[in-house]
Structure formats: C-alpha cells, structure tokens
Write a protein that holds these residues in place. Structure first.
Motif, PDB file in Angstrom:
ATOM      1  N   TYR A  62       0.856  -1.197   0.000  1.00 25.18           N
ATOM      2  CA  TYR A  62       0.000   0.000   0.000  1.00 25.18           C
ATOM      3  C   TYR A  62       0.879   1.230   0.000  1.00 25.18           C
ATOM      4  O   TYR A  62       1.782   1.335   0.815  1.00 25.18           O
ATOM      5  CB  TYR A  62      -0.907   0.033   1.239  1.00 25.18           C
ATOM      6  CG  TYR A  62      -2.035  -0.960   1.187  1.00 25.18           C
ATOM      7  CD1 TYR A  62      -3.071  -0.804   0.278  1.00 25.18           C
ATOM      8  CD2 TYR A  62      -2.064  -2.037   2.065  1.00 25.18           C
ATOM      9  CE1 TYR A  62      -4.126  -1.717   0.241  1.00 25.18           C
ATOM     10  CE2 TYR A  62      -3.113  -2.944   2.035  1.00 25.18           C
ATOM     11  CZ  TYR A  62      -4.136  -2.784   1.123  1.00 25.18           C
ATOM     12  OH  TYR A  62      -5.151  -3.673   1.086  1.00 25.18           O
TER      13      TYR A  62
ATOM     14  N   THR B 286      -7.194  -8.775   6.808  1.00 25.18           N
ATOM     15  CA  THR B 286      -8.195  -8.145   5.936  1.00 25.18           C
ATOM     16  C   THR B 286      -7.690  -8.067   4.504  1.00 25.18           C
ATOM     17  O   THR B 286      -8.398  -8.381   3.548  1.00 25.18           O
ATOM     18  CB  THR B 286      -8.539  -6.741   6.463  1.00 25.18           C
ATOM     19  OG1 THR B 286      -9.081  -6.871   7.767  1.00 25.18           O
ATOM     20  CG2 THR B 286      -9.527  -6.042   5.568  1.00 25.18           C
ATOM     21  N   THR B 287      -6.412  -7.675   4.376  1.00 24.93           N
ATOM     22  CA  THR B 287      -5.821  -7.568   3.042  1.00 24.93           C
ATOM     23  C   THR B 287      -5.897  -8.893   2.297  1.00 24.93           C
ATOM     24  O   THR B 287      -6.304  -8.947   1.127  1.00 24.93           O
ATOM     25  CB  THR B 287      -4.356  -7.113   3.161  1.00 24.93           C
ATOM     26  OG1 THR B 287      -4.313  -5.913   3.937  1.00 24.93           O
ATOM     27  CG2 THR B 287      -3.753  -6.858   1.798  1.00 24.93           C
TER      28      THR B 287
ATOM     29  N   ASN C 268      -9.478  -9.698   1.312  1.00 29.09           N
ATOM     30  CA  ASN C 268      -9.945  -8.828   0.227  1.00 29.09           C
ATOM     31  C   ASN C 268      -9.397  -9.258  -1.128  1.00 29.09           C
ATOM     32  O   ASN C 268     -10.091  -9.171  -2.141  1.00 29.09           O
ATOM     33  CB  ASN C 268      -9.539  -7.372   0.496  1.00 29.09           C
ATOM     34  CG  ASN C 268     -10.393  -6.738   1.584  1.00 29.09           C
ATOM     35  OD1 ASN C 268     -11.409  -7.314   1.983  1.00 29.09           O
ATOM     36  ND2 ASN C 268      -9.984  -5.596   2.075  1.00 29.09           N
TER      37      ASN C 268
ATOM     38  N   ILE D 141     -11.822  -8.056  -4.243  1.00 34.33           N
ATOM     39  CA  ILE D 141     -12.202  -6.660  -4.085  1.00 34.33           C
ATOM     40  C   ILE D 141     -10.979  -5.769  -3.888  1.00 34.33           C
ATOM     41  O   ILE D 141     -11.107  -4.559  -3.748  1.00 34.33           O
ATOM     42  CB  ILE D 141     -13.230  -6.444  -2.949  1.00 34.33           C
ATOM     43  CG1 ILE D 141     -12.704  -6.937  -1.608  1.00 34.33           C
ATOM     44  CG2 ILE D 141     -14.538  -7.134  -3.271  1.00 34.33           C
ATOM     45  CD1 ILE D 141     -13.725  -6.778  -0.489  1.00 34.33           C
ATOM     46  N   ASP D 142      -9.812  -6.343  -3.913  1.00 33.95           N
ATOM     47  CA  ASP D 142      -8.577  -5.568  -3.832  1.00 33.95           C
ATOM     48  C   ASP D 142      -7.568  -6.288  -4.719  1.00 33.95           C
ATOM     49  O   ASP D 142      -7.442  -7.507  -4.630  1.00 33.95           O
ATOM     50  CB  ASP D 142      -8.101  -5.523  -2.370  1.00 33.95           C
ATOM     51  CG  ASP D 142      -7.246  -4.292  -2.092  1.00 33.95           C
ATOM     52  OD1 ASP D 142      -7.041  -3.481  -3.018  1.00 33.95           O
ATOM     53  OD2 ASP D 142      -6.797  -4.148  -0.944  1.00 33.95           O
TER      54      ASP D 142
ATOM     55  N   THR E 243     -16.438  -8.759 -11.160  1.00 34.54           N
ATOM     56  CA  THR E 243     -17.750  -8.645 -10.518  1.00 34.54           C
ATOM     57  C   THR E 243     -18.527  -9.944 -10.671  1.00 34.54           C
ATOM     58  O   THR E 243     -19.186 -10.412  -9.744  1.00 34.54           O
ATOM     59  CB  THR E 243     -18.540  -7.478 -11.126  1.00 34.54           C
ATOM     60  OG1 THR E 243     -17.755  -6.292 -11.065  1.00 34.54           O
ATOM     61  CG2 THR E 243     -19.826  -7.231 -10.363  1.00 34.54           C
TER      62      THR E 243
ATOM     63  N   ARG F   2     -17.243 -12.400  -8.183  1.00 29.50           N
ATOM     64  CA  ARG F   2     -17.754 -12.102  -6.840  1.00 29.50           C
ATOM     65  C   ARG F   2     -19.200 -12.557  -6.691  1.00 29.50           C
ATOM     66  O   ARG F   2     -19.604 -13.102  -5.686  1.00 29.50           O
ATOM     67  CB  ARG F   2     -17.673 -10.594  -6.570  1.00 29.50           C
ATOM     68  CG  ARG F   2     -16.269 -10.076  -6.316  1.00 29.50           C
ATOM     69  CD  ARG F   2     -16.291  -8.750  -5.586  1.00 29.50           C
ATOM     70  NE  ARG F   2     -16.979  -7.711  -6.346  1.00 29.50           N
ATOM     71  CZ  ARG F   2     -16.370  -6.803  -7.102  1.00 29.50           C
ATOM     72  NH1 ARG F   2     -15.045  -6.804  -7.182  1.00 29.50           N
ATOM     73  NH2 ARG F   2     -17.050  -5.905  -7.755  1.00 29.50           N
TER      74      ARG F   2
ATOM     75  N   PHE G 275     -19.940 -13.014   0.762  1.00 33.57           N
ATOM     76  CA  PHE G 275     -19.248 -12.132   1.711  1.00 33.57           C
ATOM     77  C   PHE G 275     -20.067 -11.939   2.978  1.00 33.57           C
ATOM     78  O   PHE G 275     -21.284 -11.754   2.920  1.00 33.57           O
ATOM     79  CB  PHE G 275     -19.041 -10.747   1.088  1.00 33.57           C
ATOM     80  CG  PHE G 275     -17.970 -10.710   0.049  1.00 33.57           C
ATOM     81  CD1 PHE G 275     -16.640 -10.515   0.414  1.00 33.57           C
ATOM     82  CD2 PHE G 275     -18.283 -10.848  -1.297  1.00 33.57           C
ATOM     83  CE1 PHE G 275     -15.654 -10.471  -0.559  1.00 33.57           C
ATOM     84  CE2 PHE G 275     -17.297 -10.803  -2.258  1.00 33.57           C
ATOM     85  CZ  PHE G 275     -15.981 -10.620  -1.901  1.00 33.57           C
TER      86      PHE G 275
ATOM     87  N   PHE H  68     -19.561  -9.210   5.951  1.00 33.60           N
ATOM     88  CA  PHE H  68     -18.723  -8.121   6.465  1.00 33.60           C
ATOM     89  C   PHE H  68     -19.023  -7.883   7.935  1.00 33.60           C
ATOM     90  O   PHE H  68     -20.000  -8.385   8.484  1.00 33.60           O
ATOM     91  CB  PHE H  68     -18.974  -6.833   5.683  1.00 33.60           C
ATOM     92  CG  PHE H  68     -18.698  -6.962   4.219  1.00 33.60           C
ATOM     93  CD1 PHE H  68     -17.389  -7.127   3.773  1.00 33.60           C
ATOM     94  CD2 PHE H  68     -19.721  -6.941   3.287  1.00 33.60           C
ATOM     95  CE1 PHE H  68     -17.125  -7.247   2.423  1.00 33.60           C
ATOM     96  CE2 PHE H  68     -19.454  -7.061   1.943  1.00 33.60           C
ATOM     97  CZ  PHE H  68     -18.159  -7.216   1.499  1.00 33.60           C
ATOM     98  N   GLN H  69     -18.141  -7.079   8.525  1.00 33.28           N
ATOM     99  CA  GLN H  69     -18.337  -6.742   9.920  1.00 33.28           C
ATOM    100  C   GLN H  69     -19.629  -5.941  10.101  1.00 33.28           C
ATOM    101  O   GLN H  69     -20.436  -6.199  10.971  1.00 33.28           O
ATOM    102  CB  GLN H  69     -17.155  -5.870  10.344  1.00 33.28           C
ATOM    103  CG  GLN H  69     -16.431  -6.376  11.553  1.00 33.28           C
ATOM    104  CD  GLN H  69     -15.261  -5.466  11.849  1.00 33.28           C
ATOM    105  OE1 GLN H  69     -15.447  -4.372  12.342  1.00 33.28           O
ATOM    106  NE2 GLN H  69     -14.068  -5.915  11.525  1.00 33.28           N
ATOM    107  N   THR H  70     -19.740  -4.914   9.268  1.00 27.34           N
ATOM    108  CA  THR H  70     -20.934  -4.057   9.322  1.00 27.34           C
ATOM    109  C   THR H  70     -21.364  -3.759   7.891  1.00 27.34           C
ATOM    110  O   THR H  70     -20.701  -4.175   6.940  1.00 27.34           O
ATOM    111  CB  THR H  70     -20.619  -2.714  10.013  1.00 27.34           C
ATOM    112  OG1 THR H  70     -19.412  -2.218   9.454  1.00 27.34           O
ATOM    113  CG2 THR H  70     -20.465  -2.884  11.504  1.00 27.34           C
ATOM    114  N   PHE H  71     -22.415  -3.000   7.734  1.00 22.47           N
ATOM    115  CA  PHE H  71     -22.915  -2.618   6.394  1.00 22.47           C
ATOM    116  C   PHE H  71     -23.073  -3.805   5.473  1.00 22.47           C
ATOM    117  O   PHE H  71     -22.659  -3.791   4.333  1.00 22.47           O
ATOM    118  CB  PHE H  71     -21.964  -1.601   5.745  1.00 22.47           C
ATOM    119  CG  PHE H  71     -22.118  -0.244   6.325  1.00 22.47           C
ATOM    120  CD1 PHE H  71     -23.355   0.386   6.308  1.00 22.47           C
ATOM    121  CD2 PHE H  71     -21.049   0.399   6.915  1.00 22.47           C
ATOM    122  CE1 PHE H  71     -23.500   1.639   6.860  1.00 22.47           C
ATOM    123  CE2 PHE H  71     -21.198   1.652   7.464  1.00 22.47           C
ATOM    124  CZ  PHE H  71     -22.411   2.280   7.444  1.00 22.47           C
ATOM    125  N   ASN H  72     -23.671  -4.843   6.019  1.00 24.61           N
ATOM    126  CA  ASN H  72     -23.862  -6.038   5.231  1.00 24.61           C
ATOM    127  C   ASN H  72     -25.093  -5.991   4.353  1.00 24.61           C
ATOM    128  O   ASN H  72     -25.122  -6.608   3.303  1.00 24.61           O
ATOM    129  CB  ASN H  72     -24.014  -7.225   6.174  1.00 24.61           C
ATOM    130  CG  ASN H  72     -22.723  -7.979   6.294  1.00 24.61           C
ATOM    131  OD1 ASN H  72     -22.150  -8.358   5.292  1.00 24.61           O
ATOM    132  ND2 ASN H  72     -22.258  -8.170   7.507  1.00 24.61           N
TER     133      ASN H  72
END
Ligand SMILES: Nc1ncnc2c1ncn2[C@@H]1O[C@H](COP(=O)(O)OP(=O)(O)O)[C@@H](O)[C@H]1O
Ligand SMILES: [Mg+2]
Lengths: 504, 228
Positions: free
Chosen positions: B13, B47-48, B51, B56-57, B80, B83, B89, B91-95
């Motif tokens: 990064y 996380t890396t 992802n 997604i990364d 896409t 995926r 997936f 996720f922790q939040t915003f699922n």
C-alpha cells in the motif's frame, strides 16, 4: 429492472427530504418550462396572426434604392422609395409556386392638416385597392363606424386609435361622412367633452415624400372608422386610402396620369434617389401648407383608369404558402427580381417591421435564456444533492458492488431514482403548466402595452401549447434528468467494494 | 481439491512517499469444504488477504487462483461476475441493503444473477429458515439486532451456493454469546451446504469450531503446525 425500480423507489421514500427538494425543483422547472414554451408558441402565433397574416405578409418587396429595410414605423427616417416597376414585378411573383398571394401598396407618411390648428398632425397612409386589400388581409380590422369603401371608391378609412390621438392633440373627432359621434366609441377625453365635440368627416392629407418635388394636399372623405384586431397602438396609426388618391397625395404618378401619357422628363423624377427629408420640415416646406385656400378635392369625375397597376407603389406584401422554405423563397425571389430588372428587393417581415420584429426576436431570446438558466440551476442543485447522496451511501453501494452488483446496476439505481422523481414531479409540473396555459386565455388578461401584446400573442394573454410543444417539454425534462444524473452516477459507480470495508 | 491456490502473493500500500508492505509473499492453499480461520494481531494483513481472495482488492504481485481461475488481471466486469457467482461475503458491518427486508436481502444476489423471482424466493425462504429468522422474514435491517443481521448476511452469502464464503471478523461487533452463536451457525452451514468458509477473527471460541487455523504475522503466514 423491477429490482432496480424497487430499490430506487424505496430509496426515494427513505430520503424524503432530499427527494422533496429535487422534486420541487423538477416540478417548478417543468412548470415554468411548459409555461415558457406556451408563451413562446403563443407569441409565435401572435406575431404570425398580427403582423404576418394581418399586416405585412411574410416578405415585403421594397425598392433597391431604399436604405433602411424597416418600412413599418419610420417617422424620422427617410420616406419609402417609390416602385414604378410593378408591371415587371407581378409576373415574377405570379410564377413562384411558394407565393400564396401578394398585394402592392403605397405606404408613406402624411401630414394631417386642419383649419382649426396651426400644427399639422401626422398619419401613416397605406394606399390600396380596397377590394384587393380585403382579399389579402381578410380580417385584420373591423369597420366600427361607417362602411367599407366600394371598389374603386376614393376614400379614407380612419383608425380608431389615431382618431383618439387626433382628438387629444387637435380636438377634432373624426366621423364617417353622414354619421355622428357614436358614444360607445368615444375615447375617454372625447367622452368628457361629448356635448361640445367638433366633428369632422374629412381630412386634408399632405403626402410627405423625399425625392418628389411636389406633394399635394388632398381632402379625403372619411368613409369608415376601423379598429385593428390587435396591436392597435401600432397598427392604429395606419389610415387606409384609395391607391389613386394616395398617389395624388404623394405626388406620384397615378394610373390615370399614365393613361394620359405623362411627359418623359417628368417621369424621370420618379424613382430618384431619396433627397433628405429635412427639407420637408424646413421653413419653405411648411409654407406648402396653404391648403386653407384650396385643398385639392379628388375629382369624382376623374377618369377611372383602366389599370391601377400602372401607377406608383412603395411596397409589395407577399404571403407564402404554408410550409414553404422561408430562406430559400427569399433567395429565389431576390434572384428572380434582380434578373427581371425590377429594381426591388425582397426583405423578411421581421426586418421590414423594424423594431417590432426585432423585439419579438429579443423576447424569444430572453425566454430561451431564461429557460436555459432554469435548466442550469435545476441541474446544478440536482447534481449536488444526488452526488452527496451517492457519497453518503458509499458503504452501502460498495457492499452491493462487493456482493456482485455491476456498475450498470448502481448507475441504473441512481438514474431510476432521478427518473421516478422526474416523472412524478416533473410530469406534475408539465401537467400544471398545461393547465395554466389552458386557463390563462380564459382569464382574458389584457394589456395596453403593445410590446406585451406581441408577447401575449394578441389582445389578451394567450399562451398556446401544441402536442409537439408538450412533447418537446417532456423531452427537455428527460434531458435535464439524464444530464443531472450523469455526474452523480459517475460518483456512485466510482465507489469500489473497498469503500464498504471499514478497517481499523 | 483446492478451491484456492495462492503463490508468492504480495501486496503493497502506498502511504505518502513510502510503501507499506501488507502482504510479503503469502503461499496458501484452501481445500473445498474447509472451515478455515485466519488469526493474527491487528495490522498483520488478515483483511488484506481476504480482500484479495474476494476479488475486491488487486494483488501487487503473485498468483491467486480461485476455483482454478487466475483472478489477477481481470476486468471489472469479469471480477464482478466472480464475486457474484463464486464468492459470498460476510462483512463486519454494512452487510445489508437498508431498503430491502430480510427475504429481499437474501435473494438479492440471485436476482442479480437473473434467476427467476420465484426460484430466488424459494431459495431465500429455505435459507431464512436455516439461519433461524423465519419470523423476521419481512423485517427491515434496521429492525434487527446485530446478531440477527449477521445471520441474514450468512444466508445472503450462501444463497448463490458459492465456492467460498469470506468473512472478515464477522463477530467483532457482537457480544461473545452472540458471536459464538454466529460461529456455530457458520459451522452448521459449512456442513449443511458443504461450502468453504474462510474467516478472520479475534474470537477465542474459534478454536472450538475451526478445522484449520492459519496464523498470519507481519504479512507472512506462520508455518502451520498440523493440517487438520
Ligand atoms: N489502504 C491502505 N493504505 C495504507 N496502508 C494500509 C491500507 N490498508 C491496510 N494497510 C496496512 O496494511 C497492513 C495490513 O492491514 P490489514 O490487512 O487491515 O490488517 P488486519 O486486518 O490484520 O488488521 C497494516 O499495516 C495496515 O496499516
Ligand atoms: Mg482487519
């Protein structure tokens, strides 16, 4: 599709405040756009009706010696040059398939002389063959007192508006021969003085023309009083007189003169380049006004010429057949007229009508700018609101991208939201606009302002919307929607799945 | 059969003028049906890694194969599609999508895949029952507890029958009891649907459930003591 629509719809409900802001903008924009289109179309029709159909046709022919194209109201400008070649012009016009009708007229300013006043008044004269005039412009005025002159009759039709003006300045109230004052038609000032009105049923007119040595003062009997259908403050200055009497008045060759073989040298005087009008107003010129002694009466017994078209004219008004290509017609006419050696040129009505035609263009331009401004403001606000919405929903959008939604899906979602808002509120605005356009003429909103009358499309505010006009507005709205959605869509589709992931 | 095959994976990064090496040469294979946990201290690269596996990364270098297909060097459309079709997936939040109810959220990926609405609904109803949220089928995410939301996310991740389900600290925002129940559910679904699960966690409970644990530290995988 259904999924996108569902999400878009629910997002609208979820963000009610923002949706309402965008909605109100779209509603207002669409409403004003519709109304604006209505006013523009109404104005276009009004101009067509009032000026083209009612007064001067689509194209006017004027002498090539004429300096200014403006022949409508030119009080201080040069007078209108004579045309002596109508016999050559007529076949050229008759051969054009795109010409519906045409009418040669005399048109110039005259002084109105009165025994009771030392200062002369002014009136614009249109010298016509009354029967032909009626055919060319069938309903541009109504005779409110007296009658329409019989064919070949030598007489004057006095406009109601000019009559009021004359009363204001000279205290004389014109009435048709053999008629009295009609109370309902009296102007405010005349009404106040109704009991002591000085009536007159003839007017002494002295033609004003540069380049002609002698004009004549001629007493015209008032045959009728007319009221123009619209734009009375403009058209109301124009008196209609018989073409032969007009020629007499202006010192032009009448058809009768021509029949009587006018000497060659004298003929040369006609068609001369315009001398300066100032001489008309000079000391000497004013002395001409010794009409009191013996104003030349039109001799009733004067031989009626076999062909009035032999004499002098100033302008030829031309109506085109509906749908004729305007610019092409103008070009062809000018080519053919030049080739035939007529010494005249064709000018478009909006140039020939001078400031009025120009004004119409300016108003149209102003409305266009207004609509464009409206567009831009609406687009800017919508773009801002939606872009902010996209950014606020970054996590949500990123998550959707992560679990497999393509960029097109996200874009569709935003376009869908805007489209729904646009259809609902913008559609509502268009409907409200259409209703307004329909209702306004019923209110009969009138104006005395002539420029506004042009905008109004007649004597009362009369916006007009055709189906094409409405479709055009729908198209414009769709365009605004798409343009307004493009940037927010780019912001939204630029959001990556990584934006959904919170790292700590 | 290996569902994931990673070789010499590096990820840098940029950070101002310097470069942060988040992954410094990871080699990893994951077998079909694994229930694998990645553990490691904060900033170690969990996380890396997830992802990159989840498309997604992008990787900086190295090779990553998911379901036998190299995923580095693909277009956005292709990635896409992977995926959507191959990966689930959590996720922790915003699922979840806030404007959709539980069932609609679960069937969402199937509709993206253009499956018929009836088929999607049937599968979603099956899953909502399996994750124990039948009574909440028409509730919006905002009406659910954190644990319930993660259950919906698990159902949604599984709805397309993906090759792998990735979960980056799915229990981080939950209390330990709820967290344990989520791990339990994941394990249950792993057995029920025979789906490969890879998840990172801090949760000590993980040892009870994971059949394989991979430790990561400073962007490198520590040698695994025993393959389970
Ligand atoms: N977008 C980024 N920009 C710069 N550095 C990053 C970025 N994402 C992660 N890192 C760094 O990469 C390393 C690994 O991070 P991460 O994978 O999030 O670790 P973990 O999930 O194990 O806590 C950390 O040192 C982190 O600071
Ligand atoms: Mg992490």
């Amino acid at each position: 599709m259904k999924l996108i629509a569902t999400i878009a719809w629910r997002n609208i409900l979820r963000h009610k405040g923002k949706s309402l802001v965008i909605g109100i903008i779209l509603f207002t924009g669409a409403f004003l756009m519709t109304l604006g289109n209505g006013v523009i179309s109404g104005m276009a029709r009004g101009i067509e009706k009032n000026i083209i159909e009612g007064f001067m046709g689509d194209i006017a022919l004027i002498s090539t010696a004429q300096k200014s194209d403006n022949i409508l109201l030119n009080l201080m400008g040069a007078s209108i040059e004579p045309i002596n070649t109508y016999k050559k012009i007529k076949p050229v016009l008759a051969a054009q398939p795109f010409i519906k009708s045409f009418l040669p007229v005399g048109k110039n300013l005259s002084m109105v002389l009165d025994e009771r006043s030392d200062t002369p008044g002014f009136a614009y004269l249109i010298g016509v063959d009354f029967a032909e005039y009626r055919k060319m412009f069938p309903d541009n005025f109504t005779v409110i007192e007296g009658s329409y002159p019989a064919p070949g009759e030598r007489a004057l039709l006095f406009p109601d508006f000019a009559r009021g003006e004359f009363y204001r300045y000279y205290n004389v109230w014109f009435v048709p021969e053999g008629g009295g004052a009609v109370k309902a038609n009296l102007s405010k000032e005349a009404l106040a003085d109704a009991d002591h009105l000085i009536l007159s049923s003839s007017a002494v007119l002295l033609g004003m023309s540069s380049g002609i040595n002698t004009t004549n003062d001629i007493r015209f009997p008032v045959r009728g009083v007319i009221k123009y259908r619209a734009l009375n403050q403009i058209f109301g200055h124009f008196c209609l007189v018989d073409i032969e009497a007009y020629r007499d008045c202006l010192g032009y060759f009448t058809a009768a003169d021509m029949a009587a073989q006018v000497p060659k040298e004298e003929k040369k005087l006609l068609g001369l380049e315009g001398g300066d009008l100032d001489s008309m107003f000079g000391e000497e010129a004013m002395v001409v006004a010794d009409y009191k002694k013996a104003p030349k009466k039109i001799a009733a017994e004067k031989a009626v010429p076999s062909d009035t078209e032999d004499g002098t004219y100033n302008v030829v008004f031309i109506r085109l057949v509906p749908g004729a290509g305007y610019d092409a017609a103008l070009e062809k006419l000018n080519r053919d007229l030049a080739a035939a050696g007529t010494g005249v040129k064709a000018v478009p009505w909006n140039k020939a009508s001078g400031p009025i035609g120009g004004m119409a263009v300016i108003i149209k331009g102003a409305l266009f700018v207004f609509v464009m401004l409206l567009f831009s403001v609406a687009i800017i606000i919508i773009v801002n609101t939606l872009s902010m919405a996209a950014m606020e929903r970054a996590s949500e959008i990123g998550m959707m991208r992560a679990i497999g939604a393509h960029k097109t899906f996200i874009a569709g979602m935003f376009l869908g939201e805007t489209a729904i808002l646009s259809a609902a509120f913008g559609g509502g605005g268009i409907i409200a606009g259409v209703i307004a356009v329909r209702v306004i003429p019923l209110l009969r909103i009138t104006t005395a302002n002539d420029m506004l009358q042009i905008l109004y499309g007649g004597n009362y505010f009369n916006p007009l919307l055709s189906v094409t006009g409405i479709l055009l507005t729908v198209l414009q709205l769709a365009l605004v929607t798409v343009i307004a959605a493009v940037y927010p869509m780019r912001v939204a589709t630029g959001i990556t799945p990584l934006d959904a992931i919170s790292r700590d | 059969m290996d569902i994931i095959n990673i070789k010499e994976l590096k990820k840098d990064y940029p950070l101002g003028d310097t470069i942060v090496p988040a992954l410094r040469g990871v080699d990893l294979t994951v077998a079909q049906g694994d229930f694998m946990s990645i553990i490691g201290p904060s900033g170690s690269g969990k996380t890396t890694l997830l992802n990159i596996i989840g498309c997604i990364d992008p990787a900086t270098s190295g090779s990553v194969q998911v379901g036998g297909r190299e995923i580095t060097d693909l277009t956005d459309r292709q990635i896409t599609e992977i995926r959507l079709n191959k990966i689930g997936f959590i996720f922790q939040t915003f699922n979840l999508i806030p404007v959709l109810d539980v069932l609609e959220n679960i069937e969402f990926p199937l509709l993206l895949m253009k499956r018929s609405p009836a088929e999607a609904r049937k599968r979603a109803e099956q899953l909502v029952e399996e994750v124990g949220l039948k009574d909440y089928a028409v509730h919006r995410p905002s009406e659910l507890s954190g644990g319930q939301r993660q259950r919906v996310a698990i159902a949604r991740a599984l709805v397309t029958k993906p090759d792998i389900v990735l979960a980056d600290e799915p229990t981080a925002n939950l209390d330990s009891v709820t967290g344990a129940s989520i791990l339990e559910l994941m394990k249950k679904m792993n057995e029920l649907e025979n789906t490969t699960f890879i998840f990172s966690t801090h949760d000590a409970n993980v040892l009870k459930y994971a059949c394989r644990i991979v430790k990561i530290k400073d962007g490198l995988i520590e040698k695994e003591p025993v393959a389970a």
